[in-house]
Design an enzyme around this catalytic site. Structure first.
Site, PDB file in Angstrom:
ATOM      1  N   ASN A  32     -13.626  18.731 -19.885  1.00 56.01           N
ATOM      2  CA  ASN A  32     -13.750  18.174 -18.533  1.00 56.01           C
ATOM      3  C   ASN A  32     -12.861  18.925 -17.558  1.00 56.01           C
ATOM      4  O   ASN A  32     -13.254  19.174 -16.413  1.00 56.01           O
ATOM      5  CB  ASN A  32     -13.376  16.683 -18.540  1.00 56.01           C
ATOM      6  CG  ASN A  32     -14.557  15.796 -18.880  1.00 56.01           C
ATOM      7  OD1 ASN A  32     -15.479  15.663 -18.096  1.00 56.01           O
ATOM      8  ND2 ASN A  32     -14.545  15.229 -20.073  1.00 56.01           N
TER       9      ASN A  32
ATOM     10  N   ARG B 101      -3.116   9.089 -23.134  1.00 53.57           N
ATOM     11  CA  ARG B 101      -1.926   8.262 -23.029  1.00 53.57           C
ATOM     12  C   ARG B 101      -2.104   7.238 -21.914  1.00 53.57           C
ATOM     13  O   ARG B 101      -2.696   7.545 -20.868  1.00 53.57           O
ATOM     14  CB  ARG B 101      -0.678   9.121 -22.733  1.00 53.57           C
ATOM     15  CG  ARG B 101      -0.459  10.238 -23.732  1.00 53.57           C
ATOM     16  CD  ARG B 101      -0.289   9.752 -25.138  1.00 53.57           C
ATOM     17  NE  ARG B 101       0.884   8.885 -25.293  1.00 53.57           N
ATOM     18  CZ  ARG B 101       1.079   8.137 -26.377  1.00 53.57           C
ATOM     19  NH1 ARG B 101       0.192   8.104 -27.343  1.00 53.57           N
ATOM     20  NH2 ARG B 101       2.168   7.392 -26.471  1.00 53.57           N
TER      21      ARG B 101
ATOM     22  N   ASN C 195      -9.828   8.888 -13.308  1.00 53.28           N
ATOM     23  CA  ASN C 195     -10.018   8.984 -14.751  1.00 53.28           C
ATOM     24  C   ASN C 195     -11.503   8.974 -15.050  1.00 53.28           C
ATOM     25  O   ASN C 195     -12.293   8.359 -14.326  1.00 53.28           O
ATOM     26  CB  ASN C 195      -9.354   7.808 -15.482  1.00 53.28           C
ATOM     27  CG  ASN C 195      -9.497   7.927 -16.998  1.00 53.28           C
ATOM     28  OD1 ASN C 195      -9.244   8.973 -17.576  1.00 53.28           O
ATOM     29  ND2 ASN C 195      -9.948   6.859 -17.631  1.00 53.28           N
TER      30      ASN C 195
ATOM     31  N   HIS D 146     -14.166   7.905 -18.022  1.00 57.89           N
ATOM     32  CA  HIS D 146     -14.236   7.079 -19.233  1.00 57.89           C
ATOM     33  C   HIS D 146     -15.656   7.167 -19.780  1.00 57.89           C
ATOM     34  O   HIS D 146     -16.624   7.037 -19.000  1.00 57.89           O
ATOM     35  CB  HIS D 146     -13.876   5.628 -18.887  1.00 57.89           C
ATOM     36  CG  HIS D 146     -13.941   4.696 -20.056  1.00 57.89           C
ATOM     37  ND1 HIS D 146     -12.968   4.657 -21.032  1.00 57.89           N
ATOM     38  CD2 HIS D 146     -14.881   3.781 -20.418  1.00 57.89           C
ATOM     39  CE1 HIS D 146     -13.297   3.759 -21.939  1.00 57.89           C
ATOM     40  NE2 HIS D 146     -14.451   3.201 -21.594  1.00 57.89           N
TER      41      HIS D 146
ATOM     42  N   GLU E  44      -3.335  -0.413 -12.602  1.00 59.36           N
ATOM     43  CA  GLU E  44      -2.449  -0.824 -13.698  1.00 59.36           C
ATOM     44  C   GLU E  44      -3.248  -1.296 -14.911  1.00 59.36           C
ATOM     45  O   GLU E  44      -2.800  -1.182 -16.038  1.00 59.36           O
ATOM     46  CB  GLU E  44      -1.550  -1.979 -13.215  1.00 59.36           C
ATOM     47  CG  GLU E  44      -0.520  -1.569 -12.191  1.00 59.36           C
ATOM     48  CD  GLU E  44       0.318  -2.776 -11.730  1.00 59.36           C
ATOM     49  OE1 GLU E  44       0.923  -2.681 -10.652  1.00 59.36           O
ATOM     50  OE2 GLU E  44       0.343  -3.795 -12.450  1.00 59.36           O
TER      51      GLU E  44
HETATM   52  C1  GRF Z   1     -14.145  13.034 -24.712  1.00 61.72           C
HETATM   53  O1  GRF Z   1     -14.380  12.039 -25.703  1.00 61.72           O
HETATM   54  C2  GRF Z   1     -14.610  12.517 -23.377  1.00 61.72           C
HETATM   55  O2  GRF Z   1     -15.696  11.618 -23.545  1.00 61.72           O
HETATM   56  C3  GRF Z   1     -13.412  11.792 -22.831  1.00 61.72           C
HETATM   57  O3  GRF Z   1     -12.280  12.505 -23.338  1.00 61.72           O
HETATM   58  C4  GRF Z   1     -12.648  13.193 -24.561  1.00 61.72           C
HETATM   59  C5  GRF Z   1     -12.208  14.641 -24.560  1.00 61.72           C
HETATM   60  O4  GRF Z   1     -12.666  15.232 -23.401  1.00 61.72           O
HETATM   61  N1  GRF Z   1     -13.433  11.773 -21.404  1.00 61.72           N
HETATM   62  P1  GRF Z   1     -12.249  16.773 -23.026  1.00 61.72           P
HETATM   63  O5  GRF Z   1     -13.230  17.670 -23.736  1.00 61.72           O
HETATM   64  O6  GRF Z   1     -10.823  17.015 -23.541  1.00 61.72           O
HETATM   65  O7  GRF Z   1     -12.372  16.852 -21.548  1.00 61.72           O
END
Ligand code: GRF
Length: 198
Positions: free
Chosen positions: A15, A92, A108, A110, A143
């Site tokens: 990502n 985290r 973020n 998800h 939060e």
């Molecule tokens: C993946 O499971 C994605 O669905 C979630 O974080 C995990 C790793 O993503 N968002 P990335 O390849 O490190 O961005």
């Protein structure tokens, strides 16, 4: 004014790569830092190869002392002067104090259609529920874990014979389309949600 974006990762950073690669030309933002809680995260080398400054603080020595970990990461983050923080596969949980410090400026992604399936194992839960579709959500971090105003969603079909891994791969491709689109709007001050059809 070009917005400065710090990206937090914990692993491969696919990502993060999609975000970094999108911030070119007339895009209103540029990456200013890729940070990881794991010094061995593969995404750090991938970011450095693209010329993005990187930093890492191993969270493990801090145990459950989340505030202590954040105090160690803060100098690296403040030096990068971020306007926006994009959590991208960052595993985290941030303290309320950290979230408040960057109120409204932490995003973020998800891997579910929130508010369905906050937390972990989202794909297995969607399959177990017999859902016809799944997807991903970009939201403002508050939060409360995996809560906060939704900035965008992408829907993907659940296909016959899907396993959690197959569905995860399909959702990940949608993440790589959704997150850059949301970041661009967010950096431009446009809060209209990005909705990508299945
Ligand atoms: C993946 O499971 C994605 O669905 C979630 O974080 C995990 C790793 O993503 N968002 P990335 O390849 O490190 O961005």
């Amino acid at each position: 004014m070009t917005k400065r974006v710090a990206i937090f990762i914990s692993g491969g950073g696919s990502n993060m790569l999609a975000l970094v690669r999108s911030m070119t030309g007339g895009h209103p933002a540029r990456p200013c830092l890729v940070f990881s809680n794991d010094p061995g995260a593969a995404g750090l080398a991938r970011a450095a190869a693209l010329g993005v400054p990187v930093a890492a603080v191993d969270h493990r020595p801090f145990g459950r002392d989340r505030a202590g970990f954040e105090a160690a990461l803060l100098p690296h983050l403040e030096a990068a002067r971020p306007d926006i923080i994009a959590l991208a596969g960052f595993m985290r949980v941030l303290t309320a104090g950290f979230v408040a410090r960057y109120e409204g400026r932490i995003l973020n992604i998800h891997p579910s259609l929130l508010p369905k399936y906050p937390g972990l194992d989202t794909h297995a839960r969607a399959l177990a529920a017999g859902d016809a579709e799944a997807g991903c959500t970009v939201h403002v971090v508050t939060e409360k874990l995996d809560d906060g105003p939704v900035l965008g969603q992408a829907r993907v079909p659940v296909l016959p014979g899907d396993t959690p891994d197959r569905l995860a791969a399909r959702v990940l491709e949608a993440e790589h389309r959704l997150y850059p689109a949301v970041l661009r709007r967010f950096a431009a001050g446009d809060r209209r949600p990005v909705l990508l059809p299945g």
